[in-house]
Design an enzyme around this catalytic site. Structure first.
Site, PDB file in Angstrom:
ATOM      1  N   ASP A  55      26.511  30.823 -82.610  1.00  0.00           N
ATOM      2  CA  ASP A  55      27.808  30.330 -83.066  1.00  0.00           C
ATOM      3  C   ASP A  55      28.596  31.438 -83.764  1.00  0.00           C
ATOM      4  OD1 ASP A  55      29.632  28.200 -84.604  1.00  0.00           O
ATOM      5  OD2 ASP A  55      28.592  29.367 -86.140  1.00  0.00           O
ATOM      6  N   GLU A 126      25.170  28.578 -76.201  1.00  0.00           N
ATOM      7  CA  GLU A 126      25.362  29.198 -77.518  1.00  0.00           C
ATOM      8  C   GLU A 126      24.054  29.871 -77.974  1.00  0.00           C
ATOM      9  OE1 GLU A 126      26.910  26.540 -80.649  1.00  0.00           O
ATOM     10  OE2 GLU A 126      28.510  28.027 -80.847  1.00  0.00           O
TER      11      GLU A 126
END
Lengths: 240, 240
Positions: A55, A126
């Protein structure tokens, strides 16, 4: 599946992402495997820590992409473009583009639920960004994601509202003399990462309303505005 | 102020941050100067682009700090700790610790407004993080911020609620049989970066309520919960 087969799979993925497989030793195979092992599989270690890292990596890499590709862009526009280039929707598209389902390990319940697939694609993409960063650094992440971002950024910038349905709706309602749309939003699930954690509704006098859901308040409100814009378009087509 | 004097100032700052001044050429001086030139000064280029970059650098550096310092910490806790280590409040404290006001250039209106000072400290600290990253990379940012984070993280982890007043309030109200606190939040300013952009109120039957403000909904709700907790503490002290 035998460990040697799994390593062979992960080596192929690494090559498909444009990287040199000579870099891969035991630790790197384990890192890729961790990124692609979803919590729902019940296996350990699973993707969550790498998703958390990914992230932050994604956000910095996207900021650098924007600074390089659009050096003249004002900060307000950079901020809304970055929000699109790091969104769960974008991540799910990335997962689709690299056919991440070929490489992942997910639980039987999750694989039977098609509506969960986009969420898992986003989460594991991610985590994979986190793993590529761990193994080969930010430059390699940048090189991998830049072509994907180029396509997405061009699409966003071609949309006069930059994917911002709240702005679009506000502009329309003020143009019609209806005043400002009103939003209300509530947290309907406590589960972080739930793509329907928030529910938003938007109303416009006298009788327009729509609802939306999202992993954040912002996203839920955008979805509600988008739904109302879609209603308006449909009804203006009906009248025409 | 003459340019040579400004360079001399910035060289001192660079040394105080623990860096080697031999690295500083014209471009690096300009980058530091840009980070420390607030928009309110009317000068160009100003801090905004580096603040935008610094936001992402900070998030990644904090994620790496947590992974190194607390390798066993579960992801949920990492996430709430990270939120504290990248908060505007933390950035304002960093600005105070490095006496950033010595080096900044801000407008006369901003310098006359003491309530704006914390916001400017936070903004320019974030921009300075962006500048240090541009000049010397992520490792240097990490080395600079790690001692500050160590102190802050220890303080956060010593608090049973981890700075999360909403959880504290909810636990208290459920313990009292009062049910769940209800929050409502509205956007009272459109200005991104305004530390009072959102106003939240929290109510608890029969007659408890408090308000809070923040740059995000989350922050405004936390402040409202904190205010209500402070009321409860004060009234329990009165009764004692």
């Amino acid at each position: 599946m035998q460990e040697a087969n799994r390593d062979q799979q992960l080596r192929l993925l690494w090559i498909e992402l444009g990287n040199n497989p000579e870099r891969l030793q035991r630790a790197e195979f384990d890192c890729l495997n961790e990124a692609l092992t979803h919590t729902s599989s019940g296996l350990n270690p699973h993707h969550e820590q790498l998703e958390f890292l990914g992230d932050a990596v994604l956000r910095l890499a996207a900021s650098e992409f924007i600074a390089t590709a659009y050096p003249q862009m004002p900060v307000g526009e950079r901020s809304s473009l970055r929000a699109q280039l790091v969104s769960d929707r974008w991540l799910a598209q990335l997962g689709e583009a690299i056919a991440i389902a070929q490489w992942w390990r997910i639980g039987p319940k999750a694989s039977g639920d098609p509506s969960a697939a986009a969420t898992i694609r986003a989460e594991l993409s991610e985590a994979l960004i986190g793993a590529v960063y761990r193994i080969a650094g930010l430059q390699t992440v940048q090189a991998w994601l830049t072509p994907h971002w180029q396509t997405s950024a061009e699409a966003v910038l071609a949309d006069p509202y930059r994917g911002n349905s709240k702005s679009a709706l506000q502009e329309w309602s003020q143009g019609q003399g209806l005043g400002l749309p009103r939003y209300s939003c509530s947290e309907v699930s406590q589960s972080h990462g739930d793509p329907k954690r928030f529910q938003a509704s938007v109303t416009l006098p006298p009788d327009l309303s729509a609802a939306g859901w999202g992993g954040s308040r912002r996203e839920a409100e955008q979805q509600a505005a988008e739904a109302l814009m879609a209603q308006l378009k449909a009804s203006s087509t009906d009248r025409a």
